[in-house]
Design a protein around this motif. Structure first.
Motif, mmCIF file in Angstrom:
data_model
loop_
_atom_site.group_PDB
_atom_site.id
_atom_site.type_symbol
_atom_site.label_atom_id
_atom_site.label_comp_id
_atom_site.label_asym_id
_atom_site.label_seq_id
_atom_site.Cartn_x
_atom_site.Cartn_y
_atom_site.Cartn_z
ATOM 1 N N ASP A 236 0.835 -1.198 0.000
ATOM 2 C CA ASP A 236 0.000 0.000 0.000
ATOM 3 C C ASP A 236 0.874 1.254 0.000
ATOM 4 N N LEU A 239 2.235 2.050 -3.461
ATOM 5 C CA LEU A 239 1.232 2.666 -4.341
ATOM 6 C C LEU A 239 1.051 4.141 -3.989
ATOM 7 N N SER A 240 0.967 4.436 -2.687
ATOM 8 C CA SER A 240 0.786 5.825 -2.235
ATOM 9 C C SER A 240 1.960 6.689 -2.654
ATOM 10 N N LYS A 243 1.963 7.340 -6.461
ATOM 11 C CA LYS A 243 0.872 8.260 -6.828
ATOM 12 C C LYS A 243 1.254 9.701 -6.474
ATOM 13 N N THR A 272 -3.488 4.769 -11.734
ATOM 14 C CA THR A 272 -2.919 4.527 -10.402
ATOM 15 C C THR A 272 -3.972 4.702 -9.320
ATOM 16 N N HIS A 276 -5.146 2.110 -6.411
ATOM 17 C CA HIS A 276 -5.027 2.476 -5.001
ATOM 18 C C HIS A 276 -6.384 2.458 -4.297
ATOM 19 N N TYR A 279 -7.478 -1.136 -3.929
ATOM 20 C CA TYR A 279 -6.645 -1.747 -2.882
ATOM 21 C C TYR A 279 -7.261 -1.466 -1.507
#
Length: 511
Positions: A236, A239-240, A243, A272, A276, A279
């Motif tokens: 996670d 991804l953050s 982004k 993206t 996210h 997710y």
């Protein structure tokens, strides 16, 4: 034996692709040609639902160029499929007719369910994941599925993709904070309409170009030392970070980001955000990339028509067999080395020597199939070739860390070479894990030395302990001098790992 080629054309909303596969000796399809065209057909879908004349011209021109490329192969089969934009076009029948007239292709328009299903099929036939959620974001639609025990349970197609989200939520190529926030709220509300997506706490498997670019960016930012994208895992926080990192860049810099295709620079942020937000909705345990997607799923179905099921019984077994075939390894020798390794492993385990656990055997057995396969290339540097080939080749059914562990075991030569191979990845392992891998590699190498002439001379093993030393009796049939020489030479690696002296006794088998 004549080479068998197969091809597929995928008419997507953002990109169109021609992929040519070669069917190998084991029956698997290997991609040998991949031609991409950024057609962005979605931009030619008018408000009245018709694909414009310009859009149809773009489609036909691209198909004809693909036809020329495909014409250089003697194809067993050619498949042409289309997804969201053609599916949503009011004039789809006219489009199909023109495609047939101008290119000769019988274009098949996939339903929403078929598009989602083929993505699921590609994932379960090429990854070790048995329960998960797949997501494939195209230009004009986003397909999600949920599967459990490798069986499809639910599927859905959302009528939005990276291109349509950009058109609907961003006024310019790059979004404002407010626009990104609005997009996130919209996506979360959409994902909440499917109760079966909520809080599943399973892996989220990304399919398609957007997911692939995301992983490439992550690997470049981390200077990731292993090759390959398939089955790469992100968290996670990864991804953050990506982004937020991409959001800060102006378009000129965004187009130069390592790992990001220039033609996807303006749609990577909506893609993206889809990953996210999904997710978070799933409360996923990790984001995994599947490089195999819709195109592969279509062919998995084609190739398994006579099997009674489209799902391979065991993905990893298929991959290991592919390696055995590719590198011309002897199954007779493999099975004999496995037998000896099994006897030695479990006798040591029963005596509490080496802190071996039953689950360690699974890794030894797996590595025994591909031990020293680099000998196929060059016997003098076979260990280096073995490590490189296994560590940097996609092996369906093995995540990246598992692939690295396999490479370390199968390439074991001695402590020095083991440490050289391990060095770039040292921080990935605890000290005890490194010791265990070295022990398992030494054990496997020792057992292969017991069949150095490939005659299966050593039939059985018996291990005894005396004053802390190990006494290994080897029961043989026929002349054992070469095996005795090699094993006396190799036992030192096992002695160093176990910190015990080993005495070998070769005796004639009573059988």
């Amino acid at each position: 034996m004549a080479k068998k080629y197969y091809a597929i054309i995928d008419v997507g909303s953002n990109t169109m692709r021609l992929v040519v596969y070669l069917r190998d000796k084991g029956g698997r399809l290997r991609e040998i040609e991949n031609v991409k065209a950024v057609a962005r057909l979605r931009n030619h879908l008018q408000d009245d639902g018709y694909l414009s004349d310009e859009g149809i011209r773009t489609l036909l021109t691209t198909l004809n160029s693909f036809k020329e490329v495909a014409g250089s192969y003697e194809l067993e089969e050619m498949v042409c499929v289309a997804t969201a934009t053609i599916r949503q076009a009011v004039n789809q029948e006219d489009i199909i007719k023109k495609v047939s007239e101008h290119s000769g292709f019988d274009m098949r328009i996939l339903s929403e369910h078929e598009e989602a299903y083929y993505g699921y099929l590609a994932v379960v036939n090429s990854t070790p994941v048995t329960e998960g959620v797949t997501v494939d974001i195209g230009g004009g639609s986003t397909e999600v599925t949920y599967f459990k025990d490798r069986k499809l349970v639910e599927s859905h197609s959302f009528p939005f993709g990276a291109l349509t989200l950009k058109q609907d939520f961003f006024k310019k190529d790059l979004p404002t904070e407010g626009e990104m926030s609005n997009l996130r709220h919209y996506l979360l509300s959409q994902f909440r309409t499917l109760p079966w997506l909520q809080e599943k706490k399973v892996p989220l498997i990304g399919i398609g170009g957007g997911a692939r670019n995301l992983v490439q960016i992550d690997q470049n930012l981390k200077e990731y030392p292993l090759a390959g994208l398939h089955q790469y895992k992100m968290k996670d926080s990864d991804l953050s970070f990506i982004k937020n990192y991409l959001f800060t860049l102006p378009m000129k810099k965004l187009q130069k980001v390592e790992g990001l295709s220039k033609d996807r620079a303006d749609i990577i942020l909506p893609a993206t955000e889809v990953f996210h937000s999904l997710y978070d909705a799933v409360q996923s345990s990790g984001f995994i990339l599947s490089r195999k997607g819709l195109r592969d799923g279509v062919f998995y179905e084609q190739l398994t028509r006579d099997m009674g099921t489209s799902v391979f019984p065991n993905v990893l077994e298929e991959s290991i067999q592919e390696l055995v075939t590719d590198y011309d390894l002897s199954m007779k020798q493999i099975h004999h080395a496995q037998h000896l390794a099994h006897e030695l492993f479990f006798q040591l385990h029963e005596k509490g020597v080496g802190a071996l656990r039953k689950k360690d055997w699974k890794e030894v057995k797996r590595a025994s199939y591909v031990f020293n396969l680099g000998d196929y290339i060059d016997s003098e540097s076979s260990s280096q070739h073995t490590f490189y080939l296994l560590a940097n080749r996609t092996i369906d059914g093995l995540m990246h860390m598992e692939r690295l562990r396999l490479a370390l075991l199968a390439s074991f030569k001695n402590k020095t070479v083991f440490k050289q191979f391990l060095h770039p990845y040292k921080s990935w392992f605890l000290k005890e894990e490194r010791k265990k891998l070295r022990l398992l590699g030494a054990l496997l190498k020792f057992c292969y030395s017991l069949d150095s002439t490939r005659r299966q001379i050593v039939k059985d093993i018996h291990v005894a302990t005396h004053d802390g030393d190990l006494h290994i009796t080897l029961y043989c049939k026929d002349e054992w001098m070469p095996e005795e020489y090699q094993s006396e030479k190799q036992k030192k690696h096992l002695e160093k790992s176990l910190k015990r002296n080993i005495e070998l006794s070769f005796v004639e088998s009573k059988e």
